[in-house]
Design a protein around this motif. Sequence first.
Motif, PDB file in Angstrom:
ATOM      1  N   THR A 117       0.825  -1.311  -0.174  1.00  0.00           N
ATOM      2  CA  THR A 117       0.001   0.144   0.076  1.00  0.00           C
ATOM      3  C   THR A 117       1.048   1.328   0.140  1.00  0.00           C
ATOM      4  O   THR A 117       1.853   1.179   0.789  1.00  0.00           O
ATOM      5  CB  THR A 117      -0.894   0.021   1.441  1.00  0.00           C
ATOM      6  OG1 THR A 117      -1.655  -1.067   1.129  1.00  0.00           O
ATOM      7  CG2 THR A 117      -1.680   1.295   1.304  1.00  0.00           C
ATOM      8  N   VAL A 118       0.563   2.213  -0.768  1.00  0.00           N
ATOM      9  CA  VAL A 118       1.128   3.392  -1.241  1.00  0.00           C
ATOM     10  C   VAL A 118       0.327   4.477  -0.707  1.00  0.00           C
ATOM     11  O   VAL A 118      -0.721   4.475  -1.169  1.00  0.00           O
ATOM     12  CB  VAL A 118       1.924   3.589  -2.411  1.00  0.00           C
ATOM     13  CG1 VAL A 118       2.562   4.938  -2.552  1.00  0.00           C
ATOM     14  CG2 VAL A 118       2.917   2.561  -2.788  1.00  0.00           C
ATOM     15  N   GLU A 119       0.729   5.645  -0.109  1.00  0.00           N
ATOM     16  CA  GLU A 119       0.029   6.840   0.305  1.00  0.00           C
ATOM     17  C   GLU A 119       0.505   7.884  -0.521  1.00  0.00           C
ATOM     18  O   GLU A 119       1.898   8.358  -0.123  1.00  0.00           O
ATOM     19  CB  GLU A 119      -0.320   7.107   1.902  1.00  0.00           C
ATOM     20  CG  GLU A 119      -1.352   8.162   2.039  1.00  0.00           C
ATOM     21  CD  GLU A 119      -1.432   8.013   3.870  1.00  0.00           C
ATOM     22  OE1 GLU A 119      -0.827   9.085   4.452  1.00  0.00           O
ATOM     23  OE2 GLU A 119      -2.031   7.215   4.318  1.00  0.00           O
ATOM     24  N   LEU A 120      -0.162   8.736  -0.962  1.00  0.00           N
ATOM     25  CA  LEU A 120       0.510   9.849  -1.586  1.00  0.00           C
ATOM     26  C   LEU A 120      -0.749  11.145  -1.521  1.00  0.00           C
ATOM     27  O   LEU A 120      -1.981  11.024  -1.477  1.00  0.00           O
ATOM     28  CB  LEU A 120       0.472   9.477  -3.387  1.00  0.00           C
ATOM     29  CG  LEU A 120       1.098  10.481  -4.141  1.00  0.00           C
ATOM     30  CD1 LEU A 120       2.560  10.682  -3.630  1.00  0.00           C
ATOM     31  CD2 LEU A 120       0.970  10.411  -5.386  1.00  0.00           C
ATOM     32  N   ARG A 121      -0.074  12.249  -1.545  1.00  0.00           N
ATOM     33  CA  ARG A 121      -0.837  13.608  -1.275  1.00  0.00           C
ATOM     34  C   ARG A 121      -0.160  14.613  -2.159  1.00  0.00           C
ATOM     35  O   ARG A 121       0.896  14.688  -2.769  1.00  0.00           O
ATOM     36  CB  ARG A 121      -0.690  14.200   0.103  1.00  0.00           C
ATOM     37  CG  ARG A 121      -1.514  13.334   1.478  1.00  0.00           C
ATOM     38  CD  ARG A 121      -0.944  13.768   2.422  1.00  0.00           C
ATOM     39  NE  ARG A 121      -1.972  13.481   3.737  1.00  0.00           N
ATOM     40  CZ  ARG A 121      -1.448  11.948   4.554  1.00  0.00           C
ATOM     41  NH1 ARG A 121      -0.621  11.416   3.922  1.00  0.00           N
ATOM     42  NH2 ARG A 121      -2.486  11.675   5.278  1.00  0.00           N
ATOM     43  N   PRO A 122      -1.096  15.778  -2.489  1.00  0.00           N
ATOM     44  CA  PRO A 122      -0.745  16.725  -3.110  1.00  0.00           C
ATOM     45  C   PRO A 122       0.011  17.549  -2.081  1.00  0.00           C
ATOM     46  O   PRO A 122       0.102  17.607  -1.158  1.00  0.00           O
ATOM     47  CB  PRO A 122      -1.998  17.469  -3.671  1.00  0.00           C
ATOM     48  CG  PRO A 122      -3.092  17.247  -2.791  1.00  0.00           C
ATOM     49  CD  PRO A 122      -2.649  15.835  -2.146  1.00  0.00           C
ATOM     50  N   ALA A 123       0.889  18.732  -2.846  1.00  0.00           N
ATOM     51  CA  ALA A 123       1.453  19.972  -2.030  1.00  0.00           C
ATOM     52  C   ALA A 123       0.196  20.410  -1.619  1.00  0.00           C
ATOM     53  O   ALA A 123      -0.612  20.822  -2.204  1.00  0.00           O
ATOM     54  CB  ALA A 123       2.380  20.509  -2.787  1.00  0.00           C
ATOM     55  N   PRO A 124       0.436  21.009  -0.205  1.00  0.00           N
ATOM     56  CA  PRO A 124      -0.675  21.678   0.555  1.00  0.00           C
ATOM     57  C   PRO A 124      -0.835  23.182  -0.024  1.00  0.00           C
ATOM     58  O   PRO A 124      -1.997  23.695  -0.219  1.00  0.00           O
ATOM     59  CB  PRO A 124       0.034  21.906   1.879  1.00  0.00           C
ATOM     60  CG  PRO A 124       1.336  21.778   1.873  1.00  0.00           C
ATOM     61  CD  PRO A 124       1.548  20.993   0.742  1.00  0.00           C
ATOM     62  N   ASP A 125       0.321  23.668  -0.883  1.00  0.00           N
ATOM     63  CA  ASP A 125       0.047  25.193  -1.257  1.00  0.00           C
ATOM     64  C   ASP A 125       0.500  25.383  -2.688  1.00  0.00           C
ATOM     65  O   ASP A 125       0.597  26.560  -3.027  1.00  0.00           O
ATOM     66  CB  ASP A 125       0.797  26.347  -0.521  1.00  0.00           C
ATOM     67  CG  ASP A 125       0.268  26.399   1.159  1.00  0.00           C
ATOM     68  OD1 ASP A 125      -1.083  26.299   1.322  1.00  0.00           O
ATOM     69  OD2 ASP A 125       1.150  25.584   1.986  1.00  0.00           O
ATOM     70  N   ALA A 126       0.507  24.239  -3.449  1.00  0.00           N
ATOM     71  CA  ALA A 126       0.841  24.482  -4.919  1.00  0.00           C
ATOM     72  C   ALA A 126       0.370  23.422  -5.657  1.00  0.00           C
ATOM     73  O   ALA A 126      -0.223  22.385  -5.380  1.00  0.00           O
ATOM     74  CB  ALA A 126       2.482  24.331  -4.895  1.00  0.00           C
ATOM     75  N   LEU A 127       0.416  23.599  -6.990  1.00  0.00           N
ATOM     76  CA  LEU A 127      -0.204  22.686  -8.030  1.00  0.00           C
ATOM     77  C   LEU A 127       0.831  21.563  -8.092  1.00  0.00           C
ATOM     78  O   LEU A 127       1.593  21.502  -9.222  1.00  0.00           O
ATOM     79  CB  LEU A 127      -0.602  23.347  -9.334  1.00  0.00           C
ATOM     80  CG  LEU A 127      -1.816  24.369  -9.170  1.00  0.00           C
ATOM     81  CD1 LEU A 127      -2.447  24.859 -10.218  1.00  0.00           C
ATOM     82  CD2 LEU A 127      -3.103  23.486  -8.428  1.00  0.00           C
ATOM     83  N   ALA A 128       1.105  20.774  -7.266  1.00  0.00           N
ATOM     84  CA  ALA A 128       2.154  19.719  -7.449  1.00  0.00           C
ATOM     85  C   ALA A 128       1.776  18.487  -6.506  1.00  0.00           C
ATOM     86  O   ALA A 128       0.965  18.820  -5.510  1.00  0.00           O
ATOM     87  CB  ALA A 128       3.489  20.324  -7.063  1.00  0.00           C
ATOM     88  N   PHE A 129       2.602  17.445  -6.628  1.00  0.00           N
ATOM     89  CA  PHE A 129       2.424  16.364  -5.463  1.00  0.00           C
ATOM     90  C   PHE A 129       3.308  16.693  -4.535  1.00  0.00           C
ATOM     91  O   PHE A 129       4.706  16.974  -4.896  1.00  0.00           O
ATOM     92  CB  PHE A 129       2.670  15.012  -6.338  1.00  0.00           C
ATOM     93  CG  PHE A 129       1.771  14.516  -7.429  1.00  0.00           C
ATOM     94  CD1 PHE A 129       0.481  14.055  -6.906  1.00  0.00           C
ATOM     95  CD2 PHE A 129       1.911  14.582  -8.677  1.00  0.00           C
ATOM     96  CE1 PHE A 129      -0.418  13.754  -7.820  1.00  0.00           C
ATOM     97  CE2 PHE A 129       0.775  14.341  -9.632  1.00  0.00           C
ATOM     98  CZ  PHE A 129      -0.267  13.876  -9.155  1.00  0.00           C
ATOM     99  N   ALA A 130       3.061  16.308  -3.135  1.00  0.00           N
ATOM    100  CA  ALA A 130       4.043  16.506  -2.304  1.00  0.00           C
ATOM    101  C   ALA A 130       5.207  15.433  -2.467  1.00  0.00           C
ATOM    102  O   ALA A 130       6.407  15.839  -1.719  1.00  0.00           O
ATOM    103  CB  ALA A 130       3.242  16.176  -0.930  1.00  0.00           C
ATOM    104  N   GLN A 131       4.918  14.198  -3.087  1.00  0.00           N
ATOM    105  CA  GLN A 131       5.833  13.314  -3.418  1.00  0.00           C
ATOM    106  C   GLN A 131       6.250  13.252  -4.852  1.00  0.00           C
ATOM    107  O   GLN A 131       5.238  12.689  -5.485  1.00  0.00           O
ATOM    108  CB  GLN A 131       5.667  12.166  -2.564  1.00  0.00           C
ATOM    109  CG  GLN A 131       6.861  11.263  -2.500  1.00  0.00           C
ATOM    110  CD  GLN A 131       6.615   9.674  -1.739  1.00  0.00           C
ATOM    111  OE1 GLN A 131       5.415   9.532  -1.076  1.00  0.00           O
ATOM    112  NE2 GLN A 131       7.410   8.854  -1.938  1.00  0.00           N
ATOM    113  N   THR A 132       7.283  13.673  -5.428  1.00  0.00           N
ATOM    114  CA  THR A 132       7.409  13.702  -6.877  1.00  0.00           C
ATOM    115  C   THR A 132       8.017  12.293  -7.270  1.00  0.00           C
ATOM    116  O   THR A 132       8.475  12.514  -8.429  1.00  0.00           O
ATOM    117  CB  THR A 132       8.127  15.023  -7.290  1.00  0.00           C
ATOM    118  OG1 THR A 132       9.443  14.959  -6.437  1.00  0.00           O
ATOM    119  CG2 THR A 132       7.105  16.280  -6.938  1.00  0.00           C
TER     120      THR A 132
END
Length: 239
Positions: A117-132
């Motif tokens: 299982t993998v967990e992924l989130r977007p960056a909180p304040d930008a149009l980007a993934f938190a983990q790229t």
Amino acid sequence: MSWRGSGSSFRPRSSGGSRSSGNGGSTFSGGSAGGPPLIVMMGLAFGVGFIMLLVMIVSNVGQGGAIASAPATAPPPTATPRPTSAPAATQPTTAPAAQATNAPGGTNVVNETPAQTVELRPAPDALAFAQTSLSLPANTVVKLDFINQNNLGVQHNWVLVNGGDDVAATVNNAAQNNADALFVPPPDTPNALAWTPMLNVGQTGSVTFRTPPPGTYLYICTFPGHYLAGMKGTLTVTQ
């Protein structure tokens, strides 16, 4: 020698002054029959009438007091009106037709128990993934949980592309033309290996897929403008 009258007994004659008393007596002293004086009778009648009047007044006042002191009758309870129709249900964020197609998909999606299982989130304040960048073993069933927590209040999704930027651009364009499904790729989109639903802020979407052969793959967000703004990452599949 005795004296006798001339055949009839002697009777004194009444004087003319007493004749009025022989005709029935005075109005205030009673009649010739010896009844009570008229003034007494008038007084009695007046007294009886006055007593009856007092009784009637007292009776009316008593009845009025009883009516005035009687508690007022409480009004009947008002029935709660029934609604003419059932209350409207809370509307979903997306229309039913869009919800039906805004679902996990992709050519590598499987219905199997994941090994990882993998967990992924977007960056909180930008149009980007938190983990790229991600690294996963090949031919492995993986469940990816994408949690859309950001401060921008925008929608996001995660799409795994079989190729580089040229392939990612084609997949992204297909998603832009799929507005009825909230900009996720259509089910028959080539080189779209796996994707999550389009998620509102605070929602979590999951997709279970089998990893492709070893190599380098891109993952992108297909919400309009996000991929072009740089919302992408790299998946490295190892042996």
